[in-house]
Motif scaffolding. Structure first.
Motif, PDB file in Angstrom:
ATOM      1  N   ARG A   1      -5.008   9.896   3.096  1.00 35.62           N
ATOM      2  CA  ARG A   1      -4.921   9.394   1.725  1.00 35.62           C
ATOM      3  C   ARG A   1      -5.109   7.881   1.693  1.00 35.62           C
ATOM      4  O   ARG A   1      -5.779   7.347   0.796  1.00 35.62           O
ATOM      5  CB  ARG A   1      -3.563   9.772   1.126  1.00 35.62           C
ATOM      6  CG  ARG A   1      -3.429   9.412  -0.344  1.00 35.62           C
ATOM      7  CD  ARG A   1      -2.056   9.785  -0.863  1.00 35.62           C
ATOM      8  NE  ARG A   1      -1.913   9.462  -2.289  1.00 35.62           N
ATOM      9  CZ  ARG A   1      -0.772   9.545  -2.965  1.00 35.62           C
ATOM     10  NH1 ARG A   1       0.337   9.967  -2.336  1.00 35.62           N
ATOM     11  NH2 ARG A   1      -0.719   9.234  -4.239  1.00 35.62           N
TER      12      ARG A   1
ATOM     13  N   TRP B   1       4.602   6.199   2.335  1.00 37.91           N
ATOM     14  CA  TRP B   1       3.654   5.860   1.262  1.00 37.91           C
ATOM     15  C   TRP B   1       4.354   5.048   0.177  1.00 37.91           C
ATOM     16  O   TRP B   1       3.807   4.086  -0.350  1.00 37.91           O
ATOM     17  CB  TRP B   1       3.073   7.149   0.667  1.00 37.91           C
ATOM     18  CG  TRP B   1       2.056   6.906  -0.398  1.00 37.91           C
ATOM     19  CD1 TRP B   1       2.259   6.890  -1.751  1.00 37.91           C
ATOM     20  CD2 TRP B   1       0.664   6.626  -0.203  1.00 37.91           C
ATOM     21  NE1 TRP B   1       1.090   6.632  -2.418  1.00 37.91           N
ATOM     22  CE2 TRP B   1       0.089   6.464  -1.490  1.00 37.91           C
ATOM     23  CE3 TRP B   1      -0.148   6.499   0.927  1.00 37.91           C
ATOM     24  CZ2 TRP B   1      -1.265   6.187  -1.662  1.00 37.91           C
ATOM     25  CZ3 TRP B   1      -1.493   6.226   0.753  1.00 37.91           C
ATOM     26  CH2 TRP B   1      -2.041   6.067  -0.535  1.00 37.91           C
TER      27      TRP B   1
ATOM     28  N   ARG C   1      -7.918   5.908  -0.426  1.00 33.41           N
ATOM     29  CA  ARG C   1      -7.491   4.920  -1.432  1.00 33.41           C
ATOM     30  C   ARG C   1      -7.937   3.516  -1.067  1.00 33.41           C
ATOM     31  O   ARG C   1      -8.223   2.698  -1.944  1.00 33.41           O
ATOM     32  CB  ARG C   1      -5.971   4.982  -1.574  1.00 33.41           C
ATOM     33  CG  ARG C   1      -5.382   4.080  -2.660  1.00 33.41           C
ATOM     34  CD  ARG C   1      -5.565   4.637  -4.043  1.00 33.41           C
ATOM     35  NE  ARG C   1      -4.668   5.753  -4.315  1.00 33.41           N
ATOM     36  CZ  ARG C   1      -3.434   5.608  -4.826  1.00 33.41           C
ATOM     37  NH1 ARG C   1      -2.961   4.404  -5.105  1.00 33.41           N
ATOM     38  NH2 ARG C   1      -2.694   6.672  -5.068  1.00 33.41           N
TER      39      ARG C   1
ATOM     40  N   GLU D   1      -5.416  11.353  -8.506  1.00 40.97           N
ATOM     41  CA  GLU D   1      -5.732  10.405  -7.439  1.00 40.97           C
ATOM     42  C   GLU D   1      -7.096   9.774  -7.724  1.00 40.97           C
ATOM     43  O   GLU D   1      -8.076  10.469  -8.001  1.00 40.97           O
ATOM     44  CB  GLU D   1      -5.752  11.144  -6.101  1.00 40.97           C
ATOM     45  CG  GLU D   1      -5.829  10.250  -4.894  1.00 40.97           C
ATOM     46  CD  GLU D   1      -4.533   9.514  -4.606  1.00 40.97           C
ATOM     47  OE1 GLU D   1      -4.521   8.700  -3.679  1.00 40.97           O
ATOM     48  OE2 GLU D   1      -3.529   9.758  -5.318  1.00 40.97           O
TER      49      GLU D   1
ATOM     50  N   ASP E   1       4.228   4.273  -6.008  1.00 40.39           N
ATOM     51  CA  ASP E   1       3.127   3.453  -6.507  1.00 40.39           C
ATOM     52  C   ASP E   1       2.818   2.242  -5.628  1.00 40.39           C
ATOM     53  O   ASP E   1       1.760   1.622  -5.788  1.00 40.39           O
ATOM     54  CB  ASP E   1       3.432   2.971  -7.930  1.00 40.39           C
ATOM     55  CG  ASP E   1       3.449   4.107  -8.944  1.00 40.39           C
ATOM     56  OD1 ASP E   1       2.838   5.160  -8.647  1.00 40.39           O
ATOM     57  OD2 ASP E   1       4.071   3.956 -10.014  1.00 40.39           O
TER      58      ASP E   1
ATOM     59  N   ALA F   1      -2.159   2.211   2.036  1.00 44.03           N
ATOM     60  CA  ALA F   1      -3.464   1.873   1.456  1.00 44.03           C
ATOM     61  C   ALA F   1      -3.643   0.362   1.401  1.00 44.03           C
ATOM     62  O   ALA F   1      -4.733  -0.162   1.689  1.00 44.03           O
ATOM     63  CB  ALA F   1      -3.599   2.485   0.063  1.00 44.03           C
TER      64      ALA F   1
ATOM     65  N   ALA G   1       2.086   2.394  -2.548  1.00 43.76           N
ATOM     66  CA  ALA G   1       0.971   2.853  -1.706  1.00 43.76           C
ATOM     67  C   ALA G   1       0.790   1.910  -0.515  1.00 43.76           C
ATOM     68  O   ALA G   1      -0.309   1.415  -0.243  1.00 43.76           O
ATOM     69  CB  ALA G   1      -0.316   2.940  -2.526  1.00 43.76           C
TER      70      ALA G   1
ATOM     71  N   GLN H   1     -13.186   4.214  -6.189  1.00 42.39           N
ATOM     72  CA  GLN H   1     -13.343   3.306  -5.048  1.00 42.39           C
ATOM     73  C   GLN H   1     -14.230   3.902  -3.965  1.00 42.39           C
ATOM     74  O   GLN H   1     -14.663   3.193  -3.044  1.00 42.39           O
ATOM     75  CB  GLN H   1     -11.970   2.934  -4.460  1.00 42.39           C
ATOM     76  CG  GLN H   1     -11.292   4.020  -3.664  1.00 42.39           C
ATOM     77  CD  GLN H   1     -10.608   5.072  -4.528  1.00 42.39           C
ATOM     78  OE1 GLN H   1     -10.648   4.994  -5.763  1.00 42.39           O
ATOM     79  NE2 GLN H   1      -9.948   6.029  -3.898  1.00 42.39           N
TER      80      GLN H   1
END
Length: 255
Positions: free
Chosen positions: A117, A80, A121, A149, A83, A88, A85, A153
């Motif tokens: 996740r 992940w 996201r 979280e 920040d 995503a 991410a 969205q």
């Protein structure tokens, strides 16, 4: 964490999984997002991709009359990575790639663990109409709301979260808390609990796959949901967010 490569590998879509070897008109797509660790800049291995193929094939078979195509997303990095991410961002790219390949078709993001996740996201892409998050890995943040979280969205999407009550890897109560926050802004959110099952949801795999197929058919192709799913979407918290997945779901569905 290791320094980032100046030229990271590109994300990619795995080979299309369909119910037929013959060409057909694609009516919708599911993007399978694999699990992974919190931090790693290494390229994902073949095992994480292969773990998603049984569900990809099951969904393709269940929606063979609707023209469903499924792809497993190959991440740039297996982690992940705070920040950044990364998964995503790869999910967002993959949704855009579906539109490029197949045109304006509805997309469901379906992920497990870290992929759950990423699905939640990455739902902000306009092609994404639904999200299926299984045993999602979520941060245990108890700070201000600004650090929670994000859920904005998810507005306008159908959202299904599935979590085993005996999951020792990702906390089921964190996915409940996120679902409760999402439900306030998006009534089309529900969550099923798989009692006595763990992170991999192996003990009730058939029921989980049947629930996933019913959700995809209803969300991508406007088919009627099975009664338990209809009830879960309509019920207020906590009922619709702690819906038990009954043993045998899928063997005798009643709409």
């Amino acid at each position: 964490m290791a320094l980032r490569s100046p030229s990271p590998p590109a994300a990619a879509l795995g080979r299309a999984v369909t119910s037929s070897g013959r060409p057909f008109e694609v009516g919708g797509a599911v993007l399978l997002l694999p699990d992974g660790p919190p931090a790693s800049l290494r390229r994902p291995g073949a095992l994480s991709h292969a773990a998603q193929l049984p569900l990809a094939r099951s969904l393709a078979r269940s929606c063979r009359d609707e023209g469903l195509v499924t792809h497993v997303v190959r991440y740039r990095h297996r982690g992940w990575n705070d920040d950044a991410a990364d998964p995503a961002a790869d999910a967002h790219w993959a949704a855009a790639e579906i539109v490029r390949r197949y045109g304006d078709v509805p997309v469901c993001l379906a992920g497990h663990g870290m992929g759950g996740r990423a699905a939640l996201r990455g739902a902000g892409h306009p092609a994404v109409t639904s999200v299926l998050a299984m045993s999602p890995w979520l941060p245990d943040r108890r700070g201000p709301e600004s650090e929670a979280e994000p859920v904005k969205q998810l507005a306008g999407r159908r959202v299904l979260i599935v979590h085993g009550t005996d999951d020792a890897h990702t906390d089921p109560e964190l996915s409940y808390a996120l679902a409760a926050r999402a439900k306030k802004a998006n009534r089309d959110t529900c969550r099923f609990e798989v009692h006595s099952d763990g992170h991999a949801l192996r003990q009730h795999r058939d029921e989980v796959e049947a629930l996933a197929a019913d959700f995809v058919r209803g969300s991508l192709f406007a088919r009627p949901y099975a009664r338990p799913l209809t009830d879960a979407l309509a019920a207020p918290p906590p009922l619709g967010l702690r819906m038990p997945l009954a043993a045998g779901f899928g063997r005798s569905l009643r709409h």
